[in-house]
Design an enzyme around this catalytic site. Sequence first.
Site, short mmCIF file in Angstrom:
data_model
loop_
_atom_site.label_atom_id
_atom_site.label_comp_id
_atom_site.label_asym_id
_atom_site.label_seq_id
_atom_site.Cartn_x
_atom_site.Cartn_y
_atom_site.Cartn_z
CG MET A 78 -3.22 0.54 5.86
SD MET A 78 -2.46 -0.97 5.25
CE MET A 78 -3.84 -1.73 4.38
CG HIS A 79 -6.59 -1.90 9.01
ND1 HIS A 79 -6.78 -2.67 7.89
CD2 HIS A 79 -5.31 -2.12 9.42
CE1 HIS A 79 -5.66 -3.34 7.64
NE2 HIS A 79 -4.76 -3.01 8.54
CG ASP A 237 0.49 2.44 7.31
OD1 ASP A 237 0.10 1.35 6.83
OD2 ASP A 237 0.40 2.69 8.53
#
Length: 487
Positions: A78-79, A237
């Site tokens: 992520m991110h 995830d």
Amino acid sequence: MLYIGVDLGTSAVKLLLMDAEGDIKNIVSKEYPLYFPHPGWSEQSPEDWFAQTMEGIKELTAEVDKSEVAGISFGGQMHGLVTLDKNDCVIRPAILWNDGRTGKETDYLNRVIGKDKLSEYTANIAFAGFTAPKILWMKENEPENFAKVVKIMLPKDYLAYKLSGTFCTDVSDASGMLLLDVKNRCWSKEMIEICGISEDMLPKLFESYEVVGTLKKEIAEELGLKESVKVIAGAGDNAAAAVGTGTVGDGRCNISLGTSGTLFVSSKKFGVDEYNALHSFDHADGNYHLMGCMLSAASCNKWWSEEILKTKDFAAEQKEIHKLGENTVFYLPYLMGERSPHNNPKARAMFIGMSMDTTRADMTQAVLEGVTFGLRDSLEVARNLGIHIERTKICGGGAKSPLWKKMVANIMNMKVDVIESEEGPALGAAMLAAVGCGEYPSVEAAAEKIVKIIATIEPEEELVAKYEEKYQKFKQIYPTVKGLYEL
């Protein structure tokens, strides 16, 4: 029919092939490099992700009837900030979730814009790893690159775009950008303005189980698959791992011991921790979840074993650990800074409590315990919210260790349900693909059919008491040394 789940991790992409019943037919893993151009920075090449995913799909489907493949979906780190120009070329390496360069931007968002405003707009506050601070960093430090940006996306969404041509994301992954109105599952106009971007730079939003398109002609030909293969949005995830462990619906828990560590609690109701120590995100099942995330979990054990002890035989190192709850050595697991609950990118790992009789096994034990204590910090926040959790599923590389699972049960004082497949995000992604293709009516229905519990580790009263005493000591270490990180 067959379904492909793609878990785009930090060290490798793992691909899983599943049939309609949830039986795993094949698993393939392909590694790619991770770059640290400056201390605390962490980057990867999106082109590497795509190249290894394509090779992985070819290998994954080499021995099966490719015409049976009906759908493909994703679970992804992520991110990360992925930026494309007008020609769809990657502008710069992706800035990853565990990158700590955005301290200044994070402080600006939390202190100048204000945590209350951020929480109102997005249900979360700014953390150094989130995407919005990275956009502000790029705008300030790489204005020439920022001026080229036409598309902003997350890591797994780059794969979806390359495979299908659809500029898309899902609400679970988008929740970690600090750009999404989590409660209403739409982009926050206020955050878009604060970041100095426009909404057309952001992908179209989907639920994790929704179809975003089909394979592009040239991609289908290269892979030997049908053009009609559906591409499903997928999930971040942790949300994908939760699907893969059956942590869907209301009030269920999953602990992930991957590169990062997470405590994940599913909920049918939207809720926010008033201190914002836990993330409040949309879930891949169409509902919501609360999540505590520590940046270094199994990666602490990998670092300790491979870099310091110079061994990859993790099991051998753990064989010498016998006296649980009696270790006098403590380890703070903050190799890359920390997110939940401290939100301090400057925090660093340390050992404390060694003496002349401290052994190699004591140090290894301290690493495993320190990560688990760190996850317990997030559990305590959830408990303070009135969330009563009696049991948890577990996944990630660390979940392969019987010793570590026993520590989790006793440090958390929770029953730990071991599931048949510990593949987490890859299995969850394949399940989302099956739901998107109509194999199951809902994510919850897929989880009920596919996820099977094969064992439960019960906490032991005497060991719980010993670890409670140790945890109370662990809790005092970070506040005591916090000021040292500012020097």
